[in-house]
Design a protein around this motif. Structure first.
Motif, PDB file in Angstrom:
ATOM      1  N   ARG A 323       0.825  -1.207   0.000  1.00 42.57           N
ATOM      2  CA  ARG A 323       0.000   0.000   0.000  1.00 42.57           C
ATOM      3  C   ARG A 323       0.862   1.260   0.000  1.00 42.57           C
ATOM      4  NH1 ARG A 323      -5.144  -0.825  -1.188  1.00 42.57           N
ATOM      5  NH2 ARG A 323      -5.867   0.849   0.193  1.00 42.57           N
ATOM      6  N   GLU A 325       1.720   3.462  -2.447  1.00 35.82           N
ATOM      7  CA  GLU A 325       1.209   4.645  -3.145  1.00 35.82           C
ATOM      8  C   GLU A 325       0.150   5.362  -2.316  1.00 35.82           C
ATOM      9  OE1 GLU A 325      -0.085   3.782  -7.067  1.00 35.82           O
ATOM     10  OE2 GLU A 325       1.897   3.141  -7.780  1.00 35.82           O
ATOM     11  N   GLN A 326      -0.714   4.568  -1.677  1.00 35.83           N
ATOM     12  CA  GLN A 326      -1.757   5.169  -0.857  1.00 35.83           C
ATOM     13  C   GLN A 326      -1.155   5.899   0.351  1.00 35.83           C
ATOM     14  OE1 GLN A 326      -1.653   2.134  -2.046  1.00 35.83           O
ATOM     15  NE2 GLN A 326      -3.635   1.519  -2.936  1.00 35.83           N
ATOM     16  N   MET A 327      -0.184   5.254   1.002  1.00 37.42           N
ATOM     17  CA  MET A 327       0.450   5.884   2.158  1.00 37.42           C
ATOM     18  C   MET A 327       1.314   7.067   1.726  1.00 37.42           C
ATOM     19  SD  MET A 327       0.854   6.073   5.401  1.00 37.42           S
ATOM     20  CE  MET A 327       0.648   4.613   6.432  1.00 37.42           C
ATOM     21  N   ASP A 328       1.937   6.954   0.562  1.00 39.83           N
ATOM     22  CA  ASP A 328       2.751   8.038   0.021  1.00 39.83           C
ATOM     23  C   ASP A 328       1.911   9.308  -0.127  1.00 39.83           C
ATOM     24  OD1 ASP A 328       5.308   8.848  -0.985  1.00 39.83           O
ATOM     25  OD2 ASP A 328       4.516   8.731  -3.028  1.00 39.83           O
ATOM     26  N   ASP A 329       0.737   9.160  -0.743  1.00 40.73           N
ATOM     27  CA  ASP A 329      -0.172  10.301  -0.888  1.00 40.73           C
ATOM     28  C   ASP A 329      -0.599  10.837   0.472  1.00 40.73           C
ATOM     29  OD1 ASP A 329      -0.089  10.167  -3.643  1.00 40.73           O
ATOM     30  OD2 ASP A 329      -1.952   9.019  -3.831  1.00 40.73           O
ATOM     31  N   ALA A 330      -0.966   9.912   1.364  1.00 40.13           N
ATOM     32  CA  ALA A 330      -1.477  10.326   2.678  1.00 40.13           C
ATOM     33  C   ALA A 330      -0.421  11.074   3.484  1.00 40.13           C
ATOM     34  CB  ALA A 330      -1.970   9.105   3.450  1.00 40.13           C
ATOM     35  N   ARG A 347      -6.484   4.568   7.762  1.00 37.64           N
ATOM     36  CA  ARG A 347      -7.228   5.115   6.629  1.00 37.64           C
ATOM     37  C   ARG A 347      -6.895   4.419   5.315  1.00 37.64           C
ATOM     38  NH1 ARG A 347      -6.409  11.642   7.694  1.00 37.64           N
ATOM     39  NH2 ARG A 347      -7.375  11.716   9.780  1.00 37.64           N
ATOM     40  N   VAL A 348      -5.634   4.027   5.154  1.00 34.12           N
ATOM     41  CA  VAL A 348      -5.251   3.393   3.884  1.00 34.12           C
ATOM     42  C   VAL A 348      -5.429   1.875   3.920  1.00 34.12           C
ATOM     43  CG1 VAL A 348      -3.629   5.253   3.388  1.00 34.12           C
ATOM     44  CG2 VAL A 348      -2.796   3.171   4.486  1.00 34.12           C
TER      45      VAL A 348
END
Length: 411
Positions: A323, A325-330, A347-348
């Motif tokens: 995960r 990319e999701q954590m990177d954005d967050a 959240r991710v």
């Protein structure tokens, strides 16, 4: 003896020598309050206000330039000293603009207005004694109140101090103090303001002309900042990308990006890179971590991006669960919210017990240390930076795809 007696009789029969009348000072010249037009002390105050306003305009101009460089993704400014003292962090916050225009630009306009008022005070004729003490007090008082508000926002919301901003705040306080003393000499603050408003009403043509100049200056600011950014500012527009042949054959461009989740420039580049990478399938970016935090980065000798090492560990652990990319954005979007990393993990959709164990794992620490060491060996000095072909390209991806290597970086 009789003659002497007659003299004594005069002295004792009710005679008194004339009594001089009490001295009554002539107040005919002081019936009207001295509004500061003729006294040397008032002239000195007006000159001080003019000089302070010009100093404030210089600080505001520098802040406007800092704001532009920060939003263009340029190198870090001279006043990005630490996490707590960082002009760039303040400039990149949502509080740095009003109606789409940098607050510094509005401040520059306000200082110039005060300077013009002070200059008119120094040039006024004796018959207009006192002008424009009331307007100076109103303008400088408004700016001082704004300085108090912005100081509170910097401390309580942004969590960083801009030292150039602080200098401007001090100038605002000094201006308000000088203007208050000047207004007192002009009959009091309320009387000075009423008198200045009356003077404006008495000169409708001059007042309307001044208002039109202010409106035109404000409109110019709106027009300038509403337009597209100048070419070459490093904002990440896809049009700035150069042909792939400049870096290598299609399909073989692998860039190593060194980033920091507490770096404002990195957060901007992260968002700007998405459309570029979508239009450039020949470019692959491999993320490596280079947190500018002295708790894990040996190149740092003082606190700077406090907590950045923990955020890098969180990204590594999210990658372990597929995960990233999701954590990177967050993590980048969390620069303003400052939510705990465990909340971001929830959240991710991460497995929280597994995430918690990963954060303190030796494997995680080893991965982070390897990324930092590779950055040091490559010569990375700041973030964001890209490494291609053994050369370091600091700045944003759009600039990289069409620029030559440089030796400095933001962060």
């Amino acid at each position: 003896m009789g003659h002497a007696g007659r003299q004594d009789g005069r002295a004792t029969s009710g005679y008194h020598p004339p009594v001089p009348a009490p001295h009554v000072p002539d107040t005919s010249r002081g019936k009207q309050p001295d509004r500061g037009g003729t006294s040397a002390r008032s002239r000195a105050l007006e000159l001080a206000i003019l000089l302070l306003a010009l100093a404030g305009a210089g600080l505001a101009a520098e802040l406007t330039l800092l704001h532009g460089r920060a939003h263009a993704g340029g190198a870090s400014s001279f006043c990005a000293i630490s996490e707590r003292v960082n002009c760039d962090k303040v400039a990149l916050s949502a509080w740095s603009s009003l109606l789409g225009v940098p607050l510094a630009a509005w401040g520059l306009l306000a200082y110039l207005v005060i300077a013009a008022l002070a200059a008119s005070a120094l040039r006024r004729p004796r018959a207009e004694a006192g002008w424009p003490a009331g307007l100076l007090l109103a303008a400088s008082g408004f700016m001082a109140a704004g300085a108090v508000f912005l100081a509170a926002i910097s401390e309580l919301v942004i969590g960083s101090l801009c030292i150039v901003c602080a200098g401007s705040w001090l100038v605002s306080f000094a201006l308000a103090g000088c203007a208050f003393v000047l207004a007192r000499r002009a009959g009091g603050p309320a009387a000075a303001i009423r008198a200045d408003l009356a003077a404006l009403r008495a000169r409708p043509l001059a007042s309307a002309s001044a208002a039109l100049v202010l409106l035109a200056a404000s409109g110019g600011l709106f027009a300038f900042y509403a337009g597209p950014p100048p070419a070459g500012t490093g904002t990440g527009a896809p049009a700035a990308a150069a042909p792939a042949a400049k870096l290598g054959p299609p399909g073989s461009i692998v860039l190593y990006e060194y980033s920091d989740y507490e770096c404002p420039f990195c957060a901007k580049s992260h968002e700007a890179n998405k459309p570029i990478l979508a239009s450039r399938p020949d470019v692959k970016v491999v993320r490596r971590h280079f947190p500018l935090d002295d708790t894990c980065n040996p190149k740092l000798t003082r606190p700077f991006h406090v907590g950045a090492c923990d955020l890098a560990r969180a990204a590594i652990c999210a990658e372990a669960q597929g995960r990233f990319e999701q954590m990177d954005d967050a993590l980048f979007r969390n620069q303003a919210e400052k939510a705990p990393v465990r909340e971001l993990a929830r959240r991710v959709g991460l497995d929280l017990p597994r995430f918690d164990a990963c954060l303190s794992s030796p494997d995680t620490e080893r991965r982070l240390a390897d990324d930092i060491e590779s950055a040091i060996q490559a010569g990375v000095r700041g973030t964001p930076s890209y490494v291609y072909g053994g050369k370091v390209y600091p700045g944003d991806l759009a600039t990289l795809l069409g620029a030559k290597p440089a030796t400095t970086s933001g962060g």
